[in-house]
Design a protein around this motif. Structure first.
Motif, mmCIF file in Angstrom:
data_model
loop_
_atom_site.group_PDB
_atom_site.id
_atom_site.type_symbol
_atom_site.label_atom_id
_atom_site.label_comp_id
_atom_site.label_asym_id
_atom_site.label_seq_id
_atom_site.Cartn_x
_atom_site.Cartn_y
_atom_site.Cartn_z
ATOM 1 N N GLY A 287 64.620 28.664 7.687
ATOM 2 C CA GLY A 287 65.852 29.099 8.325
ATOM 3 C C GLY A 287 66.684 29.984 7.433
ATOM 4 O O GLY A 287 66.324 30.272 6.289
ATOM 5 N N SER A 288 67.801 30.434 7.951
ATOM 6 C CA SER A 288 68.732 31.253 7.168
ATOM 7 C C SER A 288 69.381 30.396 6.088
ATOM 8 O O SER A 288 69.711 29.224 6.315
ATOM 9 N N MET A 289 69.578 30.984 4.926
ATOM 10 C CA MET A 289 70.210 30.259 3.825
ATOM 11 C C MET A 289 71.630 29.873 4.206
ATOM 12 O O MET A 289 72.371 30.666 4.800
ATOM 13 N N THR A 290 71.998 28.634 3.889
ATOM 14 C CA THR A 290 73.338 28.158 4.184
ATOM 15 C C THR A 290 73.986 27.635 2.913
ATOM 16 O O THR A 290 73.392 27.660 1.841
ATOM 17 N N GLY A 291 75.220 27.193 3.031
ATOM 18 C CA GLY A 291 75.977 26.727 1.873
ATOM 19 C C GLY A 291 77.125 27.671 1.561
ATOM 20 O O GLY A 291 77.182 28.800 2.068
ATOM 21 N N PRO A 292 78.072 27.227 0.719
ATOM 22 C CA PRO A 292 79.264 28.035 0.425
ATOM 23 C C PRO A 292 78.951 29.426 -0.113
ATOM 24 O O PRO A 292 79.545 30.414 0.315
ATOM 25 N N GLY B 64 61.116 24.690 15.674
ATOM 26 C CA GLY B 64 62.191 24.134 16.476
ATOM 27 C C GLY B 64 63.531 24.717 16.061
ATOM 28 O O GLY B 64 63.621 25.595 15.210
ATOM 29 N N SER B 65 64.600 24.194 16.667
ATOM 30 C CA SER B 65 65.944 24.677 16.332
ATOM 31 C C SER B 65 66.339 24.268 14.930
ATOM 32 O O SER B 65 67.005 25.013 14.205
ATOM 33 N N VAL B 66 65.949 23.022 14.540
ATOM 34 C CA VAL B 66 66.254 22.528 13.199
ATOM 35 C C VAL B 66 65.049 21.749 12.696
ATOM 36 O O VAL B 66 64.261 21.213 13.499
ATOM 37 N N PRO B 67 64.857 21.630 11.376
ATOM 38 C CA PRO B 67 63.784 20.792 10.849
ATOM 39 C C PRO B 67 63.979 19.337 11.275
ATOM 40 O O PRO B 67 65.109 18.861 11.441
ATOM 41 N N VAL B 68 62.871 18.640 11.464
ATOM 42 C CA VAL B 68 62.928 17.254 11.940
ATOM 43 C C VAL B 68 63.776 16.379 11.032
ATOM 44 O O VAL B 68 64.628 15.608 11.505
ATOM 45 N N HIS C 68 57.679 14.486 14.678
ATOM 46 C CA HIS C 68 56.622 15.354 14.164
ATOM 47 C C HIS C 68 55.435 15.400 15.134
ATOM 48 O O HIS C 68 54.786 16.450 15.293
ATOM 49 N N LYS C 69 55.145 14.286 15.799
ATOM 50 C CA LYS C 69 54.073 14.289 16.793
ATOM 51 C C LYS C 69 54.447 15.160 17.983
ATOM 52 O O LYS C 69 53.632 15.926 18.494
ATOM 53 N N ILE C 70 55.704 15.030 18.416
ATOM 54 C CA ILE C 70 56.175 15.870 19.524
ATOM 55 C C ILE C 70 56.133 17.347 19.119
ATOM 56 O O ILE C 70 55.862 18.236 19.939
ATOM 57 N N GLY C 71 56.376 17.590 17.829
ATOM 58 C CA GLY C 71 56.416 18.964 17.329
ATOM 59 C C GLY C 71 55.071 19.555 16.975
ATOM 60 O O GLY C 71 55.001 20.651 16.399
ATOM 61 N N VAL D 98 52.202 31.436 12.205
ATOM 62 C CA VAL D 98 53.061 30.416 11.591
ATOM 63 C C VAL D 98 52.158 29.497 10.779
ATOM 64 O O VAL D 98 51.316 28.784 11.331
ATOM 65 N N ILE D 99 52.330 29.546 9.473
ATOM 66 C CA ILE D 99 51.465 28.750 8.608
ATOM 67 C C ILE D 99 52.098 27.399 8.252
ATOM 68 O O ILE D 99 51.407 26.459 7.908
ATOM 69 N N ARG D 100 53.442 27.313 8.357
ATOM 70 C CA ARG D 100 54.083 26.009 8.147
ATOM 71 C C ARG D 100 55.367 25.936 8.981
ATOM 72 O O ARG D 100 55.319 25.675 10.162
ATOM 73 N N ARG D 101 56.542 26.236 8.410
ATOM 74 C CA ARG D 101 57.807 26.003 9.116
ATOM 75 C C ARG D 101 58.278 27.244 9.861
ATOM 76 O O ARG D 101 57.977 28.376 9.476
#
Length: 525
Positions: free
Chosen positions: A372-377, A441-445, A475-478, A406-409
């Protein structure tokens, strides 16, 4: 020296020969000796090292500043500080411009600046690649005194931006490049500088001292230690020879101009080659990292991967490579740096790389492990989201064929940037595959469970056990197989078969690109 039968023009021909000989001596024996002592090549030696042997045809050798006596006879001649002309580079005609730093430090404005401008204009007019060998002190107030007036900065009829839309441009920085010299180096599709010898800055140490009161050295101000993470210069080299070789290799992936396709080279690496090591490339433990460059070496033609900007925006690897001899652009996330997240620098790198490949009709391979996009202050203060949206716009505006694996996330806004969703024509094809290790997905599990089930986990008799139970369920659903059931991806493939898939696709991609040649509506940003 050639002679006419009547010999009536011999004096003029002798004058031409004398001026050419003076130009060949450049700044003179003392300055050339000093250059050798510093371990550097001179302007003409650099050209000879770059181009195919014996192919350089010089333009403007007679340009310079002559001093004439009262009788009108030439008393002295100072050549221009720029050597320009045409040559073959990799058997393709190329415009070359080399700064002669033995003459006024290679100043871009000293002694007939029109020469380097003419090189740009020739490349634009005839749609030829341009290589600038930059070693320039930039402008000088001495020129103002000579002119007797000042001018608004800039050059009429200098097609720098327009040229970037037409033909490949390379900037090789071989010494200090200040002001206009820096601009000439950076206004390119690819730039490389020699570590410890070259520096790039808008204004040199004296200018910085006067403007800011800071005493800094050239290397501290604009050496590779600065620019490896600034994004101003793409690559570095240990020697001049290596820098020139990088330029030749970069050009080998690109066409002569945007009206042609990149050359297809002979390939001895079988297109059907399976690579069993890829089946174990992604660790089963999701928090472990992998080395993306090993995957690239296994998938693409052997020894063909050419990385661009390796240390700027290091969470994304961008490179040119070949599939069965066909040049392609390649992106792969790098979990070793910032977990592979799309930082502001990585987004800027992605945007520019997409523009490069789109300009020259290079199909794009995207190997995705995007958390995902980098987050944090710090990321928010840097304006990361704005940079990510610009990269997304570059992707949507591109009209080259894309293939994503897509090889992983693959999560969030950045995770959705596998390939264009709509494209400039409104019908972009989502040609997307996955390895069995892929999750999206929208966010990591892990983060999603912690947020959505916070109260339940706090109330559980064994919060850790309940958390693991929920994560296992999601993870199974994903599983990518469930997505494949709905044709959300074209296929879930065995990693070992990645190369045959890509080599089959690239032939179709090149056939499509052949119908879309020419100038793109939007060029390099």
């Amino acid at each position: 020296m050639p002679q006419f039968p009547s010999q009536q023009w011999n004096a003029e021909l002798e004058d031409i020969d004398a001026r050419r000989a003076t130009a060949a001596r450049m700044g003179g024996a003392e300055h050339l000796a000093r250059t050798r002592e510093l371990g550097m090549l001179n302007a003409r030696e650099r050209i000879d090292r770059l181009v195919d042997a014996g192919s350089f045809r010089e333009f403007g050798a007679l340009a310079g500043k002559g001093r004439y006596g009262a009788s009108g006879d030439l008393e002295s001649f100072t050549p221009s500080a720029h050597v320009i002309g045409l040559a073959q580079v990799g058997a393709r005609k190329t415009v070359v411009a080399s700064d002669d730093f033995t003459l006024r430090g290679g100043s871009s404005e000293a002694t007939v600046a029109e020469k380097w401008i003419y090189a740009d204009r020739y490349a634009h007019e005839y749609r030829l690649p341009l290589v600038r060998l930059v070693h320039s002190a930039g402008g000088s107030v001495n020129l103002t005194q000579q002119l007797g007036f000042t001018k608004i900065p800039g050059y009429a009829l200098l097609p720098s931006t327009q040229l970037l839309m037409l033909a490949p441009v390379v900037g090789i920085v071989l010494g200090p490049a200040a002001g206009l010299g820096a601009i000439r180096a950076c206004s390119s599709h690819f730039s490389v500088m020699v570590r410890g010898q070259a520096q790039v800055f808008a204004g040199g140490p004296p200018v910085v001292k006067q403007a800011l009161g800071l005493a800094v050295g050239k290397e501290e101000l604009g050496g590779w230690g600065v620019h490896k993470t600034s994004g101003v210069i793409n690559n570095s080299a240990a020697t001049e020879a290596e820098a020139l070789d990088q330029a030749r290799r970069f050009l080998s992936f690109l066409p002569q101009n945007v009206f042609a396709q990149p050359p297809v080279v002979a390939c001895t690496d079988p297109a059907a080659r399976s690579e069993p090591s890829l089946n174990d490339a992604i660790p089963a433990e999701r928090r472990k990292v992998f080395e993306p460059r090993k995957i690239l070496a296994a998938v693409f033609d052997r020894e063909s991967v050419f990385e661009i900007s390796p240390q700027f925006g290091g969470s994304l690897v961008t490179c040119l490579a070949r599939l069965d001899g066909h040049a392609v652009g390649v992106m792969i996330n790098n979990p070793v740096v910032m977990g592979g997240a799309l930082t502001r620098a990585a987004a800027q790198k992605m945007e520019r790389f997409i523009d490069l490949c789109d300009t020259f009709h290079l199909p794009m391979v995207n190997l995705v492990d995007q958390p995902g996009s980098m987050t944090g202050p710090d990321a928010e203060r840097e304006g990361t989201l704005a940079a990510v949206l610009r990269a997304q716009a570059a992707m949507e505006q591109s009209s080259i064929p894309w293939i994503a694996i897509v090889i992983r996330r693959c999560f969030g806004l950045a995770g959705g940037m596998l390939s264009p969703w709509v494209g400039p024509g409104g019908m972009a094809l989502p040609h997307r595959f996955a390895w069995p290790s892929a999750r999206w997905g929208s966010v990591p599990v892990e983060g999603g469970v912690a947020a959505a089930y916070r109260r339940e986990l706090e109330a559980a008799a064994d919060p850790e056990a309940r958390r693991l139970e929920l994560e296992t369920l999601f993870h199974k659903i994903g599983s990518p197989l469930r997505t494949a059931e709905r044709f959300g991806v074209v296929d879930v493939i065995e990693p070992a078969t990645t190369r045959p898939l890509l080599c089959d696709w690239v032939r179709d991609a090149y056939a499509v690109c052949a119908t879309r040649l020419g100038v793109k509506l939007r060029g390099m940003r």
